[in-house]
Design a protein around this motif. Structure first.
Motif, mmCIF file in Angstrom:
data_model
loop_
_atom_site.group_PDB
_atom_site.id
_atom_site.type_symbol
_atom_site.label_atom_id
_atom_site.label_comp_id
_atom_site.label_asym_id
_atom_site.label_seq_id
_atom_site.Cartn_x
_atom_site.Cartn_y
_atom_site.Cartn_z
ATOM 1 N N PRO A 87 -6.721 0.826 -3.129
ATOM 2 C CA PRO A 87 -5.461 0.748 -3.885
ATOM 3 C C PRO A 87 -4.853 -0.647 -3.814
ATOM 4 N N GLY A 88 -4.145 -1.014 -4.853
ATOM 5 C CA GLY A 88 -3.477 -2.299 -4.903
ATOM 6 C C GLY A 88 -1.969 -2.154 -4.895
ATOM 7 N N ARG A 90 -3.484 -5.809 -3.436
ATOM 8 C CA ARG A 90 -4.393 -5.966 -2.316
ATOM 9 C C ARG A 90 -4.141 -7.252 -1.545
ATOM 10 N N TRP A 112 -7.591 -4.989 1.591
ATOM 11 C CA TRP A 112 -6.730 -3.904 2.029
ATOM 12 C C TRP A 112 -5.647 -3.633 1.010
ATOM 13 N N ASP A 113 -5.118 -2.426 1.043
ATOM 14 C CA ASP A 113 -3.891 -2.110 0.322
ATOM 15 C C ASP A 113 -2.760 -2.857 1.022
#
Length: 209
Positions: A87-88, A90, A112-113
């Motif tokens: 998921p963003g 990011r 990573w988110d």
């Protein structure tokens, strides 16, 4: 980049230029031993923590030099295609894994988110696995790709001649993708694992055009 272990800002990450790359089923069935030696296959294709493996091999504490923590929004960032499941917006993190005495053993970049990265990297100076272990997180390491290739930047930073072996994988937690990680290991590890293999096999199995 400087050979210093102090953090420096990086605006790009170091992907290998593959001479060969493999996905499923090569990852699941393993590679011919003349292509990648058995000890190296345990490191590259196993689902254990690379930080733990490096500690056992070297008998030294493995430390992290963070060289990049960059917000990239929804940009694809030239990352493997699996970045789309993270998921963003990011955040991209780049590190060197080295022994306490200063020997660089691996390079890693992870995505990573950005809204939740602090939940999992509570101490950004520690390896990812150490952070997640402290949280007692249940994780699944889903290896998606393996590479044998060159990188002038990594050759300079490792102070080792390529080609290099690398891989990328997803970490899953509670059925959701947590992070995408791309790792490259230094040939210095041949001191512990023996010869990697790859070159002679590749010469007899040239990539198809």
């Amino acid at each position: 980049m400087s050979r210093s272990t102090s953090p420096t800002l990086e605006t790009r990450w170091h992907a290998l230029a593959p001479l060969w790359q493999g996905h499923s089923p090569a990852i699941h069935t393993g590679l011919p031993h003349e292509q990648l030696a058995p000890a190296w296959q345990i490191l590259m294709l196993g689902d254990g923590s690379p930080t733990r493996h490096l500690t056992l091999l070297t008998r030294e504490v493995i430390e992290v030099d963070v060289i990049d923590m960059a917000s990239i929004g929804m940009a694809p960032d030239d990352a493997p295609a699996q970045i789309e499941v993270v998921p963003g917006p990011r955040l991209r993190r780049q590190v060197w894994l080295r022994t306490a005495s200063g020997q660089r053993l691996a390079y890693a970049v992870s995505w990573w988110d950005a809204n939740h990265v602090d939940e999992y990297l509570q101490n950004r100076a520690l390896p990812i696995w150490d952070n997640l272990s402290q949280l007692h997180s249940e994780l699944y390491r889903d290896i998606q790709g393996i590479y044998y290739g060159d990188s002038a930047a990594l050759a300079a930073e490792f102070q080792e001649t390529g080609p290099f072996w690398g891989r990328h994988y997803l970490f899953w937690h509670s059925g959701q993708p947590l992070t995408l990680i791309y790792e490259v290991f230094s040939p210095y590890l041949q001191r512990y694992l023996g010869a990697m293999g790859g070159g002679d096999w590749l010469r007899s199995h040239p990539p198809s055009r």
